[in-house]
Motif scaffolding. Structure first.
Motif, PDB file in Angstrom:
ATOM      1  N   MET A   1       0.599  -1.306   0.086  1.00 23.04           N
ATOM      2  CA  MET A   1       0.078   0.078  -0.043  1.00 23.04           C
ATOM      3  C   MET A   1       0.846   1.226   0.023  1.00 23.04           C
ATOM      4  SD  MET A   1      -2.698  -1.234   3.154  1.00 23.04           S
ATOM      5  CE  MET A   1      -3.210  -2.727   3.115  1.00 23.04           C
ATOM      6  N   GLU A   2       1.943   1.178   0.772  1.00 24.99           N
ATOM      7  CA  GLU A   2       2.752   2.499   1.047  1.00 24.99           C
ATOM      8  C   GLU A   2       3.543   2.674  -0.370  1.00 24.99           C
ATOM      9  OE1 GLU A   2       4.436   4.486   4.447  1.00 24.99           O
ATOM     10  OE2 GLU A   2       2.657   3.952   3.599  1.00 24.99           O
ATOM     11  N   LEU A   3       3.921   1.646  -1.179  1.00 26.23           N
ATOM     12  CA  LEU A   3       4.643   1.818  -2.242  1.00 26.23           C
ATOM     13  C   LEU A   3       3.697   2.509  -3.494  1.00 26.23           C
ATOM     14  CD1 LEU A   3       7.239   1.120  -3.800  1.00 26.23           C
ATOM     15  CD2 LEU A   3       6.219  -0.824  -4.953  1.00 26.23           C
ATOM     16  N   GLY A   4       2.346   2.052  -3.311  1.00 24.31           N
ATOM     17  CA  GLY A   4       1.441   2.650  -4.237  1.00 24.31           C
ATOM     18  C   GLY A   4       0.892   4.152  -3.796  1.00 24.31           C
ATOM     19  N   ALA A   5       1.048   4.396  -2.783  1.00 26.84           N
ATOM     20  CA  ALA A   5       0.653   5.821  -2.240  1.00 26.84           C
ATOM     21  C   ALA A   5       1.873   6.821  -2.395  1.00 26.84           C
ATOM     22  CB  ALA A   5       0.420   5.874  -0.753  1.00 26.84           C
ATOM     23  N   LEU A   6       3.030   6.275  -2.102  1.00 23.68           N
ATOM     24  CA  LEU A   6       4.500   7.348  -2.000  1.00 23.68           C
ATOM     25  C   LEU A   6       4.976   7.198  -3.499  1.00 23.68           C
ATOM     26  CD1 LEU A   6       5.652   6.713   1.521  1.00 23.68           C
ATOM     27  CD2 LEU A   6       3.886   8.241   0.795  1.00 23.68           C
ATOM     28  N   VAL A   7       5.222   5.941  -4.116  1.00 27.53           N
ATOM     29  CA  VAL A   7       6.116   5.790  -5.267  1.00 27.53           C
ATOM     30  C   VAL A   7       5.715   5.483  -6.637  1.00 27.53           C
ATOM     31  CG1 VAL A   7       8.113   4.640  -6.067  1.00 27.53           C
ATOM     32  CG2 VAL A   7       7.936   5.078  -3.532  1.00 27.53           C
ATOM     33  N   CYS A   8       4.674   4.511  -6.583  1.00 28.25           N
ATOM     34  CA  CYS A   8       4.046   4.060  -7.782  1.00 28.25           C
ATOM     35  C   CYS A   8       2.774   4.845  -7.900  1.00 28.25           C
ATOM     36  CB  CYS A   8       4.022   2.699  -7.821  1.00 28.25           C
ATOM     37  SG  CYS A   8       3.768   1.871  -9.526  1.00 28.25           S
ATOM     38  N   THR A   9       2.603   6.017  -8.213  1.00 28.61           N
ATOM     39  CA  THR A   9       1.590   6.872  -7.864  1.00 28.61           C
ATOM     40  C   THR A   9       0.785   6.758  -9.256  1.00 28.61           C
ATOM     41  OG1 THR A   9       2.873   8.819  -8.436  1.00 28.61           O
ATOM     42  CG2 THR A   9       2.201   8.416  -6.341  1.00 28.61           C
ATOM     43  N   PRO A  10      -0.531   7.101  -9.491  1.00 28.48           N
ATOM     44  CA  PRO A  10      -1.169   7.119 -10.507  1.00 28.48           C
ATOM     45  C   PRO A  10      -0.639   7.962 -11.801  1.00 28.48           C
ATOM     46  CG  PRO A  10      -2.798   7.445  -8.807  1.00 28.48           C
ATOM     47  CD  PRO A  10      -1.252   7.595  -8.239  1.00 28.48           C
ATOM     48  N   LYS A  11       0.145   8.986 -11.502  1.00 27.79           N
ATOM     49  CA  LYS A  11       0.403  10.108 -12.549  1.00 27.79           C
ATOM     50  C   LYS A  11       1.869  10.375 -11.971  1.00 27.79           C
ATOM     51  CE  LYS A  11      -4.068  12.045 -13.725  1.00 27.79           C
ATOM     52  NZ  LYS A  11      -4.758  13.377 -13.755  1.00 27.79           N
ATOM     53  N   SER A  12       2.726  10.228 -12.836  1.00 27.67           N
ATOM     54  CA  SER A  12       4.163  10.439 -12.679  1.00 27.67           C
ATOM     55  C   SER A  12       4.801   9.904 -11.644  1.00 27.67           C
ATOM     56  CB  SER A  12       4.196  12.203 -12.349  1.00 27.67           C
ATOM     57  OG  SER A  12       4.001  12.906 -13.310  1.00 27.67           O
ATOM     58  N   PRO A  13       4.883   8.433 -11.738  1.00 24.27           N
ATOM     59  CA  PRO A  13       5.345   7.782 -10.673  1.00 24.27           C
ATOM     60  C   PRO A  13       6.936   7.738 -10.659  1.00 24.27           C
ATOM     61  CG  PRO A  13       4.932   6.351 -12.651  1.00 24.27           C
ATOM     62  CD  PRO A  13       4.174   7.689 -12.748  1.00 24.27           C
ATOM     63  N   HIS A  14       7.506   7.746  -9.264  1.00 25.76           N
ATOM     64  CA  HIS A  14       8.868   7.903  -9.227  1.00 25.76           C
ATOM     65  C   HIS A  14       9.520   6.576  -9.403  1.00 25.76           C
ATOM     66  CE1 HIS A  14       7.120  11.735  -7.188  1.00 25.76           C
ATOM     67  NE2 HIS A  14       6.330  10.746  -6.583  1.00 25.76           N
TER      68      HIS A  14
END
Length: 231
Positions: free
Chosen positions: A190-203
């Protein structure tokens, strides 16, 4: 869809947990393993941002420290503390479910997947979150964040609104959870999706599992699109 290799899965689980250990946010519901508090946080977090939820969560558990306290409270008191969070049916369902727990389970959230799933307002995702985070059971907790991460990493191009796709994702999570690490693994996902693999402009460059991400390898110049209805 690229075939998921055992190496790719092991790498994902190992690196994700290492990253989470170092980078997890200090959130008030993570300071407890109280199933009731974890349940409250998951209901509040539905369709609501983490930063918004924190003060509501703190006020709510201060007023209702036990399931009995919530079950016995006047409904208007519960709704007053929910004011501003919206989606008030969540609060009503939570209180109804608290009454169910008092009547059927002696005021304790049961360490039983089917019993938790039978509570009012507790769907498959919330059931998985409670069972894995509170009881460390290897149950999947698959929401939009998790679907997005798995879709990109394993290059799953199926429509995530289909039941068959959700079942596939849940089976995949069961395979990925390391033995004895369900609580941390699901929160890490969940944390990876919230902070890094975001819907737009993933890090992508700071992603701990970038090296074996099938989506990145398939389209190194741009992140893969979010599958249908993944938001």
């Amino acid at each position: 869809m690229i075939t998921n290799t055992l190496e790719q899965k092991r790498y994902f689980s190992f690196e994700l947990l290492n990253w989470y250990t170092r980078n997890k946010r200090d959130l008030p519901w993570r300071r407890h393993r109280n199933p009731f508090y974890i349940w409250i946080s998951e209901i509040m977090l539905q369709q609501t941002r983490v930063d918004t939820v924190i003060p509501y969560f703190n006020r709510f558990i201060a007023r209702f420290p036990t399931i009995e306290a919530l079950a016995e409270a006047p409904e208007e008191d519960v709704l007053k503390l929910w004011e501003g969070l919206g989606y008030y049916s969540r609060a009503r369902n939570l209180q109804t479910a608290a009454k169910q727990v008092v009547e059927l389970h002696g005021g304790q959230v049961p360490d039983d997947t089917q019993a938790v799933a039978a509570l009012k307002g507790v769907g498959p995702y919330t059931t998985g979150a409670i069972m894995s985070i509170a009881f460390n059971r290897p149950e999947p907790a698959v929401d939009g964040n998790v679907m997005r991460v798995l879709s990109r990493y394993f290059l799953i191009e199926e429509d995530i609104m289909k039941g068959s796709t959700r079942s596939h994702m849940e089976s995949l999570v069961r395979e990925l959870i390391p033995e004895g690490r369900a609580a941390d693994f699901n929160q890490a996902l969940m944390e990876l999706g919230a902070l890094v693999c975001t819907p737009k402009s993933p890090h992508c460059l700071t992603c701990p599992v970038m090296e074996h991400c099938s989506g990145r390898l398939a389209a190194p110049q741009a992140p893969p699109p979010v599958p249908t209805h993944a938001h």
